[in-house]
Structures are given as C-alpha cells and as structure tokens.
Scaffold this motif. Structure first.
Motif, PDB file in Angstrom:
ATOM      1  N   ARG A   1       0.832  -1.209   0.000  1.00 13.68           N
ATOM      2  CA  ARG A   1       0.000   0.000   0.000  1.00 13.68           C
ATOM      3  C   ARG A   1       0.864   1.256   0.000  1.00 13.68           C
ATOM      4  O   ARG A   1       0.545   2.234  -0.687  1.00 13.68           O
ATOM      5  N   LEU A   2       1.953   1.237   0.758  1.00 12.35           N
ATOM      6  CA  LEU A   2       2.860   2.384   0.772  1.00 12.35           C
ATOM      7  C   LEU A   2       3.396   2.657  -0.626  1.00 12.35           C
ATOM      8  O   LEU A   2       3.489   3.813  -1.048  1.00 12.35           O
ATOM      9  N   ARG A   3       3.749   1.614  -1.353  1.00 14.56           N
ATOM     10  CA  ARG A   3       4.290   1.802  -2.701  1.00 14.56           C
ATOM     11  C   ARG A   3       3.240   2.386  -3.640  1.00 14.56           C
ATOM     12  O   ARG A   3       3.562   3.159  -4.525  1.00 14.56           O
ATOM     13  N   ARG A   4       1.982   1.996  -3.440  1.00 17.48           N
ATOM     14  CA  ARG A   4       0.914   2.553  -4.282  1.00 17.48           C
ATOM     15  C   ARG A   4       0.684   4.026  -3.967  1.00 17.48           C
ATOM     16  O   ARG A   4       0.498   4.841  -4.875  1.00 17.48           O
ATOM     17  N   GLU A   5       0.676   4.369  -2.683  1.00 20.01           N
ATOM     18  CA  GLU A   5       0.326   5.726  -2.273  1.00 20.01           C
ATOM     19  C   GLU A   5       1.519   6.685  -2.305  1.00 20.01           C
ATOM     20  O   GLU A   5       1.333   7.891  -2.473  1.00 20.01           O
ATOM     21  N   HIS A   6       2.733   6.167  -2.132  1.00 18.68           N
ATOM     22  CA  HIS A   6       3.945   7.004  -2.104  1.00 18.68           C
ATOM     23  C   HIS A   6       5.029   6.327  -2.946  1.00 18.68           C
ATOM     24  O   HIS A   6       6.063   5.877  -2.410  1.00 18.68           O
ATOM     25  N   PRO A   7       4.843   6.239  -4.253  1.00 18.36           N
ATOM     26  CA  PRO A   7       5.782   5.481  -5.097  1.00 18.36           C
ATOM     27  C   PRO A   7       7.189   6.056  -5.134  1.00 18.36           C
ATOM     28  O   PRO A   7       8.133   5.341  -5.454  1.00 18.36           O
ATOM     29  N   GLY A   8       7.352   7.344  -4.813  1.00 14.68           N
ATOM     30  CA  GLY A   8       8.678   7.948  -4.863  1.00 14.68           C
ATOM     31  C   GLY A   8       9.485   7.770  -3.598  1.00 14.68           C
ATOM     32  O   GLY A   8      10.653   8.184  -3.542  1.00 14.68           O
ATOM     33  N   VAL A   9       8.916   7.163  -2.565  1.00 18.04           N
ATOM     34  CA  VAL A   9       9.611   6.989  -1.285  1.00 18.04           C
ATOM     35  C   VAL A   9      10.431   5.705  -1.308  1.00 18.04           C
ATOM     36  O   VAL A   9       9.924   4.631  -1.625  1.00 18.04           O
ATOM     37  N   GLN A  10      11.715   5.821  -0.989  1.00 14.80           N
ATOM     38  CA  GLN A  10      12.591   4.656  -0.911  1.00 14.80           C
ATOM     39  C   GLN A  10      12.433   3.988   0.450  1.00 14.80           C
ATOM     40  O   GLN A  10      12.295   4.664   1.471  1.00 14.80           O
ATOM     41  N   VAL A  11      12.455   2.667   0.474  1.00 16.98           N
ATOM     42  CA  VAL A  11      12.257   1.909   1.711  1.00 16.98           C
ATOM     43  C   VAL A  11      13.498   1.080   2.005  1.00 16.98           C
ATOM     44  O   VAL A  11      13.971   0.329   1.158  1.00 16.98           O
ATOM     45  N   ASP A  12      14.029   1.254   3.215  1.00 19.30           N
ATOM     46  CA  ASP A  12      15.131   0.432   3.729  1.00 19.30           C
ATOM     47  C   ASP A  12      14.510  -0.553   4.719  1.00 19.30           C
ATOM     48  O   ASP A  12      14.195  -0.199   5.847  1.00 19.30           O
ATOM     49  N   LEU A  13      14.307  -1.786   4.276  1.00 17.82           N
ATOM     50  CA  LEU A  13      13.584  -2.794   5.066  1.00 17.82           C
ATOM     51  C   LEU A  13      14.550  -3.889   5.495  1.00 17.82           C
ATOM     52  O   LEU A  13      15.214  -4.495   4.666  1.00 17.82           O
ATOM     53  N   LYS A  14      14.616  -4.146   6.823  1.00 16.40           N
ATOM     54  CA  LYS A  14      15.525  -5.178   7.331  1.00 16.40           C
ATOM     55  C   LYS A  14      14.846  -6.010   8.407  1.00 16.40           C
ATOM     56  O   LYS A  14      14.112  -5.499   9.242  1.00 16.40           O
ATOM     57  N   LEU A  15      15.138  -7.302   8.370  1.00 19.68           N
ATOM     58  CA  LEU A  15      14.675  -8.236   9.389  1.00 19.68           C
ATOM     59  C   LEU A  15      15.661  -8.210  10.554  1.00 19.68           C
ATOM     60  O   LEU A  15      16.857  -8.413  10.373  1.00 19.68           O
ATOM     61  N   ILE A  16      15.160  -7.950  11.760  1.00 14.21           N
ATOM     62  CA  ILE A  16      15.968  -7.993  12.982  1.00 14.21           C
ATOM     63  C   ILE A  16      15.350  -9.081  13.849  1.00 14.21           C
ATOM     64  O   ILE A  16      14.358  -8.856  14.533  1.00 14.21           O
ATOM     65  N   ASP A  17      15.898 -10.272  13.813  1.00 15.93           N
ATOM     66  CA  ASP A  17      15.271 -11.399  14.490  1.00 15.93           C
ATOM     67  C   ASP A  17      16.350 -12.415  14.864  1.00 15.93           C
ATOM     68  O   ASP A  17      17.219 -12.723  14.032  1.00 15.93           O
ATOM     69  N   PRO A  18      16.349 -12.934  16.095  1.00 17.02           N
ATOM     70  CA  PRO A  18      15.334 -12.763  17.124  1.00 17.02           C
ATOM     71  C   PRO A  18      15.572 -11.575  18.043  1.00 17.02           C
ATOM     72  O   PRO A  18      14.901 -11.449  19.063  1.00 17.02           O
ATOM     73  N   GLU A  19      16.521 -10.742  17.746  1.00 20.96           N
ATOM     74  CA  GLU A  19      16.779  -9.593  18.607  1.00 20.96           C
ATOM     75  C   GLU A  19      15.632  -8.589  18.533  1.00 20.96           C
ATOM     76  O   GLU A  19      14.876  -8.550  17.570  1.00 20.96           O
ATOM     77  N   ASP A  20      15.527  -7.776  19.577  1.00 16.75           N
ATOM     78  CA  ASP A  20      14.505  -6.738  19.642  1.00 16.75           C
ATOM     79  C   ASP A  20      14.865  -5.621  18.667  1.00 16.75           C
ATOM     80  O   ASP A  20      15.947  -5.040  18.756  1.00 16.75           O
ATOM     81  N   PRO A  21      13.993  -5.275  17.706  1.00 12.32           N
ATOM     82  CA  PRO A  21      14.328  -4.214  16.747  1.00 12.32           C
ATOM     83  C   PRO A  21      14.173  -2.807  17.293  1.00 12.32           C
ATOM     84  O   PRO A  21      14.557  -1.843  16.626  1.00 12.32           O
ATOM     85  N   LEU A  22      13.624  -2.660  18.511  1.00 13.89           N
ATOM     86  CA  LEU A  22      13.394  -1.316  19.058  1.00 13.89           C
ATOM     87  C   LEU A  22      14.672  -0.473  19.170  1.00 13.89           C
ATOM     88  O   LEU A  22      14.645   0.723  18.879  1.00 13.89           O
ATOM     89  N   PRO A  23      15.820  -1.047  19.580  1.00 17.64           N
ATOM     90  CA  PRO A  23      17.034  -0.220  19.666  1.00 17.64           C
ATOM     91  C   PRO A  23      17.411   0.459  18.352  1.00 17.64           C
ATOM     92  O   PRO A  23      18.053   1.506  18.363  1.00 17.64           O
TER      93      PRO A  23
END
Length: 298
Positions: free
Chosen positions: A113-135
């Motif tokens: 949905r983000l890509r449809r609504e904001h196609p010009g926004v670049q996304v840096d997506l990373k899996l942080i597991d099993p560590e807590d991603p909050l830090p």
C-alpha cells in the motif's frame, strides 16, 4: 562572505541593462539598488559594473558573480521543489525494522500500500530477528520498528508506541496427546510436559511465554530447543514435547499437530509499531502506520 541576496540584485541589473530598470522590476528605488551593488563590490573587493552610455554592463568579476547567482537561483528553486515533494510524501526514505512473524503477516500488505500511495519513497527494510528491533529506532537508525511490548527497562524519549494488535499464544500438541480433545487448555495442565522451545537466542516473545507460565505456578522444562516456529512444530509432531506458539506464527500448520486455546492465563504478546516522534511529520510514515493498523485489523 558574499551576500546571496545582493548577488541576485546584481543579476537583475545585468540582465535588465540598467539600475533603473532593475529597480522597477524588483520594486525598489534606484538608490537602494545602487547601495546593494556598492555593498557587494565592497565584499568582492573589485568593481562589478561599469557605465556604458545610459546603462551599465558587467565587468569580468560582475559577469562571474552574475553567472553564479543564476546557478544559486536554480539550485534554490530545485531545493524548494524537493522540499515540497518531501513534505507532501512524494519523495524521501523510510527505514523499517521488523521481526519474522510480523514481517510475514503485517509488513507485506502495508508495504504494498505504501508503494501505491507514495511510489517515490525509498524503503530500507531489514529483518531484525530474534533480537529486539526497538534499539534501531532508539539509536536513530530506523524510522519505524515492529516490536513486542512491554519489555524490560525504560524506553528513550522521542519514541512513540502505536498499538497494532494483541497476538495470543496457542498450545501446540502432538496428535493423540492426552489433552488434544480439549478445546481450551489450562496452562497449568502443561506444567509436567516436556517442552519444545521455538526462539533462540531468547527474546521478548519467549519472555511473554515464561511470564505466563510463572503466573500459572511453574517453569517449563525444555527438552528440545529450536530457532523458529516451523521447526518447533516438527519436533512437536514427532512427539518430543509441547510448545506455545503465537497465533501469527501458525500460518503454516504442521499436519501432525493440533492447536488449542489457552486460559488461566492466556499468554498474549502485544505488538506495536515504535516510531521516532521527529519522523511523524512525514506523510509516508503516517501512511505506513495507517496501512499497518489496517493489516493488523484484517
């Protein structure tokens, strides 16, 4: 240091051919224009204009500054356009961190949905597991993280938690288990069973389960350790023990297990989106939060 506004006045004089014409175009008096040019000449340390008849023409230094004033004007216009695009969410960059089961259930539809609504926004997506991603959010490395909360210790200022959903744990038993016929199982009834772990190294999801067991009056005895829910189901199906797995982690159910609700208590992991408050002004981030909430409600 050269004054950019005075450079633009000089450019107006050069392009219009006279101080009087520049004054008319800019809405100033000729005297004010002359004062601005004189001040710029003082800064530059060299004459910038010379008289030719009733008009003026630039010296070599004046022509040089006029050309740079044009470049500055173009760059400023481009910067204003880029800033407007960023404010409107047409461009920008979002750094997102998540753990595996949230990635499977929540992130894909929200990101689509983000890509449809904001196609010009670049996304840096990373899996942080099993560590807590909050830090990652607390250290400013990410704009948003999918997290299990609460956790031990205070959270840093400038971080906001947005509730997404409550994900209850289910008892996963081998088929033919003595409790398999029950629709709901008291957690204490599993106290003497061998257990199959499903999170290594230990993280916040395991802690939710251990706290629930403590509330039921026991500590589970782990006979087998595994790193993920799919492998844990395989061990359970083989009769090596029982396990507790969050409902979101049971999308692919092993045919050799049965899944039952729990009570007294029912362990629940509470899933939030942790966001930097400073980034909440970004339309793309607000849109992503809305998409995550909708995905969670589905």
């Amino acid at each position: 240091m050269l004054d950019v506004r005075r450079m633009q006045v000089l450019r107006a004089v050069v392009t219009s051919g006279s101080v009087t014409a520049a004054a008319t175009n800019l809405g100033y008096t000729p005297s004010a224009i002359s004062q601005q040019v004189a001040a710029l000449e003082k800064q530059a340390g060299v004459a910038l204009l010379e008289r030719v008849g009733r008009g003026v023409q630039p010296t070599a230094a004046g022509l040089l500054l006029t050309e740079h004033a044009a470049i500055i004007s173009k760059n400023l216009a481009e910067a204003e356009t880029a800033l407007a695009d960023l404010r409107a969410g047409r461009t920008g960059r979002l750094a997102i961190r998540y753990f595996a089961t949230a990635g499977a259930a929540l992130v894909p539809p929200a990101l689509a949905r983000l890509r449809r609504e904001h196609p010009g926004v670049q996304v840096d997506l990373k899996l942080i597991d099993p560590e807590d991603p909050l830090p990652e959010v607390e250290r400013g490395r990410a704009d948003l993280a999918i997290v299990v909360h609460p956790r031990q210790g205070p959270m840093r200022r400038g971080i906001r938690l947005v509730h997404l959903l409550d994900d209850p744990y289910r008892a996963v038993l081998p088929r033919g288990h003595r409790l398999a016929a029950n629709r709901v199982i008291d957690l204490a009834d599993l106290a003497d069973e061998p257990w199959v772990g499903n999170e290594w190294p230990p993280g916040p999801c395991l802690q939710v389960m251990l706290d629930a067991c403590a509330a039921a009056g026991f500590s589970p005895s782990f006979a087998v350790e595994s790193e993920d829910y799919a492998t844990a189901q395989g061990f359970v199906a083989a009769g090596l023990g029982v396990s507790l797995i969050p409902q979101m982690g049971l999308g692919n159910r092993h045919p050799g297990v049965v899944v039952r609700r729990l009570r007294r208590p029912e362990p629940v992991r509470v899933i939030h989106a942790a966001v930097r408050e400073a980034a909440l002004g970004m339309p793309a981030l607000r849109g992503l939060l809305d998409a995550l909430r909708d995905a969670a409600s589905d």
